[in-house]
Design a protein around this motif. Structure first.
Motif, PDB file in Angstrom:
ATOM      1  N   HIS A 188       5.831   4.515   4.917  1.00  0.00           N
ATOM      2  CA  HIS A 188       6.386   4.130   6.210  1.00  0.00           C
ATOM      3  C   HIS A 188       7.777   3.520   6.020  1.00  0.00           C
ATOM      4  CE1 HIS A 188       6.573   2.043  10.126  1.00  0.00           C
ATOM      5  NE2 HIS A 188       6.987   0.998   9.443  1.00  0.00           N
ATOM      6  N   LEU A 189       7.917   2.650   5.032  1.00  0.00           N
ATOM      7  CA  LEU A 189       9.231   2.056   4.763  1.00  0.00           C
ATOM      8  C   LEU A 189      10.249   3.123   4.399  1.00  0.00           C
ATOM      9  CD1 LEU A 189       8.805  -1.162   2.563  1.00  0.00           C
ATOM     10  CD2 LEU A 189       9.505  -1.010   4.965  1.00  0.00           C
ATOM     11  N   THR A 221       0.858  -1.185   0.000  1.00  0.00           N
ATOM     12  CA  THR A 221       0.000   0.000   0.000  1.00  0.00           C
ATOM     13  C   THR A 221       0.896   1.236   0.000  1.00  0.00           C
ATOM     14  OG1 THR A 221      -0.029   0.080   2.416  1.00  0.00           O
ATOM     15  CG2 THR A 221      -1.773  -1.199   1.359  1.00  0.00           C
ATOM     16  N   ALA A 226       0.690   3.665   2.001  1.00  0.00           N
ATOM     17  CA  ALA A 226       1.029   3.996   3.395  1.00  0.00           C
ATOM     18  C   ALA A 226       2.220   3.159   3.860  1.00  0.00           C
ATOM     19  CB  ALA A 226      -0.173   3.737   4.297  1.00  0.00           C
ATOM     20  N   TYR A 227       2.224   1.877   3.501  1.00  0.00           N
ATOM     21  CA  TYR A 227       3.342   1.015   3.906  1.00  0.00           C
ATOM     22  C   TYR A 227       4.635   1.468   3.236  1.00  0.00           C
ATOM     23  CZ  TYR A 227       6.312  -3.137   4.252  1.00  0.00           C
ATOM     24  OH  TYR A 227       7.361  -3.997   4.481  1.00  0.00           O
TER      25      TYR A 227
END
Lengths: 796, 301
Positions: free
Chosen positions: B275-276, B269, B271-272
């Motif tokens: 975040h990564l 996603t 968002a992931y």
């Protein structure tokens, strides 16, 4: 030999690149290519081939309109079932509607595959798009229909029950409800499908080579479609680069069309499926959603279990209800469910057909049951192994009748097994009891470790039968034939081991042929972990018959009683008297009295040979037939039930949500082992596919029914680098009473607990329950956000 | 999966190659290692009328270090670069990045220049060129030009190589003393294209403070994205490290997350991935900082 970790006799040839797979054959053949539907659901409004006819090397273009006779009818409904009230199968080439992206619409035959693809690319098919039904939720909602005459998209509904589950759950002190899903995956053999056909115009014989799991099945199906005598069709399986279920489906459209075109054109025709096609034109599996209600007592004993699930069967349902029936029955695993009720609905969607893939409905079943066991343990704050122990069927309760009907239409009765012993072995192997301390220690260092386990029981070796033929040649070499096929399992090795032992000959003197209707015409096929049980048993029986015949013939020659003879190292002798030995080759000579002496061995067998038999008796004694051979069939009353339990320790990265496997342990019981090395190999391969199914593989359809990851770049089969360092295996052997060798199947076992196991281990690491698999780091990240929404911003 | 018909030439010199490219114009494609082009041809996703195979151009099979630059010829395979001790010593990011490029068999065949020209925003070498502000030499019958990294990547799988041009070499600066670098990525499987990847370059000032911090990102946009994160690394220095124990690049991670707008796909996603990008920014900067410190330590008398 039996029970020894003999090295595979296949490997020398295969590792040297001397294997001959389908595409290695037929270099003189014309090549077929297919125009496939780009749409998931559409009406064909026109096909314009005019731009293709000028492609050099073009031989023929066929559309549905060109198909003749029974080839123009829908493909067979292979496994009918009374509950399958709306069976639909596709046509070899789409008639006027396409129901999945990838469905064949036009067949092109050209001088080679390059040109065939050029011509295919030049063909213009006009479509009127229809709304696509993709996924279980859309199929259930039925706002659109896959087949206009199938209301609710419902192919079948089936209920099985034993006891009154609803009453038992209502009366239980504790109840839980779970919603559990598994996504689509696929068999993905490294060799795709392929078929080569030669029509002999002079003899009117058809010869087919096909990359299949059932040569006899293909023979019967193609003979029926082409209206040929069975005796006029030979089907041969060359080396097959994996099947894993997808190649049991038959006849594929291409398996009908290629022989049909070869007969029509009078020239050999070959079709080799490529990887891009395999993803969209073969079969998938696994997509199911399950609602579970379970009632249990204070000890965690299940009193009643009610499972309602929905099975996505894709656009057509040629292989019937095998997968959901297996889920229905095999989800019970090693447990007594109390009262049990299971109901499933099999739904049409505009996606690739769904047929068994290694495990065949069991991975979903194990996921459902093992998640339920973990949920009971969590709700009662009990150790997960304790809850399982309390629900196990005990060895004393064997044979155990579940009161249900299994996939073979026979009662679901477990033959043998010792689940408490297996669990004790597994706990010791993975050091279950000391894990909480290790977990706490890691936690203190900011590391997240989790342990999980999952159990399964696998019905293996389903009927109806297999047969085998064993013949000793006058050279003393032994030829074995069985009709089921091989896709790399090592049948040539294990069947030879059985014969070597039964017949008393060196392993190297035994050669095994499988999957060739010319060598053995009666067979079912290789699926359901059945080859060792079914053909292994038949091979043993045929070898025993051959041995008895050898002893009878040698007894006459040695003037001894058969009971006083033994076979040692390929020679029959009076027990303990090596000087009396007659080689089996000589016995074979004696078994076949000859008129013509074409070599030294034959000279010894002619009726004028010195010491020839009694002039008053017929050369072939009454009740005997010429030749030193045996031909036997094995047909058991019901399946054997193998079992196993896997445990794993995983580590999840608190920041990236990556999932690492630290340990993977297996306790496996497939009855008596023929070859531990080959069983270990089967487990390794199964575990690899289980890890793939749990952590990597998913078939990602979009809402329009386009498969978004139809390549090995985006469909993530695990590499060896994704495997645990070691797969630690302990074997338990509870022999089956149902066959002469005490064996159970081992082919699928390794894959079955994968999703359940990693869901259990990751839940343990994370502290929340995983209810849908597979799971990627991105999925885990999103679950963490849902579990603790503030987490991400805090840590950043 | 068979390619459509195409013409094929195998020139013996760069001069011959560029004249073939000039003659064929936009219909010609250069074939070097073929690790991306051949699958595109077989899937019929690309159908160039003519392939100019440069595998006979031995004059382009080189890796050299001189004048503060690493120069990689168009026929140097990834593994030639990775195994060139002078090149990876002069610019350690090369070694760090190439180890993450696919698998050994692909690195044996694929070329570093080819992978840069292919301009895949998920490719490690595109990020290396962008972060190091290197350049690509483009030769045609009309002459040659040097394209800077900043202008080179136009979009996914689209670089500024014009019809008739052959990319003959890539030039990368040596890593300055007092600087360090690191490459970190998360991929679904070993050797896969990264879900997100970060290459970082940290420069230390005279007091051991972070005087420059830049990072290049894979798989977060249509082209490699380079961010200057120096402002978010204010508190980090060798001195602060002595008291804190670990360098704190959390602020830089947050800045990167704020600046990036990655998309989603079937593997992650948005968002992931974002975040990564934050997590990997911290990790890459910490790695580059440690590398810079190690190099500073080694360069002490």
């Amino acid at each position: 030999m039996f029970g020894e970790p003999v090295k595979r006799v296949e490997d020398d040839r295969l590792l040297r690149g001397q294997g001959a797979y389908l595409d290695d054959l037929g270099h003189d053949a014309l090549a077929a290519a297919f125009v496939r539907s780009p749409h998931a659901h559409a009406r064909i409004t026109g096909i314009d081939v005019s731009a293709a006819v000028d492609v050099p090397g073009l031989i023929a273009i066929y559309t549905y309109e060109d198909l003749t006779g029974r080839v123009a009818e829908p493909l067979p409904m292979l496994i009918p079932h009374p509950a399958l009230t709306a069976p639909r199968t596709g046509f070899p080439l789409a008639a006027d509607e396409v129901n999945y992206a990838g469905e064949p619409v036009v067949m092109v035959v050209a001088e080679d595959r390059y040109l065939a693809e050029d011509a295919a690319q030049a063909i213009v098919v006009d479509y009127e798009q229809l709304p696509a039904v993709v996924g279980i939720d859309a199929a259930r909602a039925a706002r659109h229909l896959v087949h206009p005459d199938v209301p609710g998209n419902i192919a079948a509904e089936l209920v099985q029950s034993h006891g009154d589950a609803h009453a038992a759950i209502s009366a239980a002190p504790h109840t839980l409800e779970l919603d559990l899903s598994i996504e689509r995956s696929a068999s993905t053999p490294l060799e795709g499908r392929g078929v080569l056909a030669r029509w002999d115009t002079e003899s009117g014989r058809l010869r087919i080579w096909t990359s299949t799991q059932t040569s006899t099945g293909v023979r019967a199906a193609v003979a029926a479609k082409l209206e040929l005598d069975l005796a006029g069709v030979d089907v041969i399986t060359p080396d097959v680069g994996g099947g894993f279920g997808v190649k049991i489906v038959h006849p594929w459209p291409e398996e009908v069309l290629v022989p049909w075109a070869a007969r029509l054109l009078g020239r050999p025709v070959k079709y080799t499926e490529d990887r891009a096609e395999h993803f969209v034109a073969s079969a998938h599996e696994r997509g199911q959603r399950h609602l579970v209600r379970v009632g249990f007592d204070d000890e965690g004993r299940v009193l009643g279990l009610d499972v309602r699930f929905w099975h996505d069967n894709g656009a057509y349902i040629p292989y019937g209800l095998i997968v959901p029936i297996i889920t229905s029955t095999q989800l019970l695993g090693p447990y007594k469910p109390g009262a049990y009720r299971v109901e499933f609905t099999s739904l049409y969607t505009n996606t690739v057909i769904v047929t068994p893939y290694r495990g065949a409905g069991r991975p979903q079943g194990a996921f459902v049951m093992e998640r339920t066991m973990d949920a009971i343990a969590a709700s009662l704050r009990l150790d997960r192994t304790v809850v399982r122990e309390r629900n196990f069927i005990t060895p004393e309760e064997m044979p155990y009748d579940h009161g249900l009907i299994f996939q073979d239409g026979r009662p679901l009765v477990y033959d043998s097994g010792d689940y408490p012993a297996a669990l004790a072995m597994l706990k010791a192997l993975i050091e279950w009891d000391s894990f909480p301390a290790r977990q706490a220690e890691a936690r203190a260092q900011g590391r997240r470790l989790g342990i999980g386990l999952a159990c399964y029981v696998e019905g293996t070796g389903v009927g109806p039968y297999e047969g085998a033929h064993v013949v000793v040649e006058t050279s003393g070499k032994v030829k074995v034939a069985t009709g089921l096929t091989s896709q790399g399992q090592g049948h040539q090795t294990v069947f030879a081991q059985i014969v070597a032992d039964e017949l008393g000959v060196p392993l190297g003197d035994v050669a095994v042929t499988t999957g060739d209707t010319r060598a053995f015409g009666y067979a079912v096929g290789t699926f359901a972990s059945r080859a060792a049980v079914m053909s292994g048993s038949a091979v043993a029986l045929a070898a025993r018959a051959t041995r008895e015949k050898a002893l009878r013939i040698a007894a006459a020659a040695l003037e001894a009683a058969p009971a006083d003879l033994e076979i040692v190292d390929g020679a029959v002798r009076v027990k303990g008297d090596p000087a009396s030995a007659i080689g089996l080759g000589t016995v074979a000579v004696l078994a076949n009295p000859l008129r013509y002496a074409f070599d030294e061995a034959a000279r010894a067998a002619t009726q004028f040979a010195a010491g020839s038999s009694d002039p008053q008796a017929p050369p072939v004694p009454a009740g005997e037939s010429p030749g030193l051979e045996g031909r036997e069939f094995f047909s058991p009353v019901r399946s054997t039930f193998a079992s196993g339990m896997h445990a794993a320790i995983v580590e999840t990265d608190p920041d990236t949500a990556e999932i690492k496997i630290l340990r993977y342990c297996v306790v496996h019981d497939c009855g008596t082992l023929i070859n531990p090395r080959i069983v270990a190999g089967q487990i390794h391969g199964g575990v690899a596919q289980g890890i793939g199914g749990a952590l990597y593989e998913r078939l990602a359809y979009d809402e329009a029914g386009q498969l978004r990851n139809a390549s090995f770049m985006d469909f993530l089969m695990p590499y060896v680098s994704e495997m645990p360092q070691e797969i630690e295996i302990d074997h338990l052997q509870t022999p089956s009473p149902l066959n002469p060798l005490g064996i159970k199947g081992a082919g699928e076992a390794g894959v079955i607990p994968g999703a359940a196991l990693f869901a259990s281990a990751i839940s343990d690491a994370e502290g929340f329950a995983i209810t849908a698999m597979p799971i990627s780091p991105s999925d885990l990240f999103e679950l963490r956000q849902r579990d603790q929404p503030a987490q991400d911003t805090d840590s950043r | 999966m068979k390619p459509p018909t195409f013409g094929y030439s195998r020139p013996e010199s760069v001069a011959q190659a560029v004249s073939l490219l000039a003659a064929r114009g936009p219909d010609a494609k250069v074939l070097a290692g073929g690790q991306s082009l051949m699958p595109l041809l077989n899937l019929r996703l690309a159908a160039p009328g003519h392939l100019v195979d440069i595998n006979r151009l031995a004059e382009l099979a080189y890796v050299s270090v001189s004048g503060g630059q690493v120069t990689i010829g168009a026929l140097a395979r990834h593994n030639d670069v990775l195994r060139d001790p002078l090149a990876v010593a002069a610019q350690p990011l090369l070694g760090q990045a190439l180890a993450l490029v696919a698998h050994p068999v692909i690195r044996n065949r694929g070329t570093t220049v080819g992978s840069i020209v292919h301009a895949d925003p998920a490719g490690e070498m595109t990020a290396v060129l962008a972060l190091l502000e290197g350049s690509v030499r483009l030769v045609s019958v009309a002459g040659e030009r040097l394209a800077s990294a900043e202008d080179f990547f136009l979009g996914p799988l689209e670089s500024d190589v014009r019809a008739g041009e052959l990319a003959t070499e890539v030039l990368l600066p040596e890593l300055p003393s007092g600087a360090g670098c690191a490459f970190t990525e998360v991929s679904r499987r070993h050797g896969d294209y990264a879900v997100c990847g970060v290459a970082a370059l940290v420069e230390l000032g005279p007091q051991g403070e972070v005087s420059g911090a830049r990072a290049a990102y894979l798989s977060v946009g249509p082209v490699p994205v380079v961010l200057d994160l120096t402002e978010a690394c204010g508190g980090v220095s060798l001195v602060s490290l002595a008291t804190a124990g670990t360098p704190d690049f959390a602020q830089a991670g947050r800045l990167a997350m704020a600046r990036l707008q990655p998309g989603d796909d079937i593997h992650a996603t948005a968002a992931y991935r974002r975040h990564l990008a934050g997590v990997l920014t911290e990790r890459a900067l910490a790695g580059a900082f440690a590398h810079a410190r190690e190099r500073a330590w080694l360069s002490l008398p």
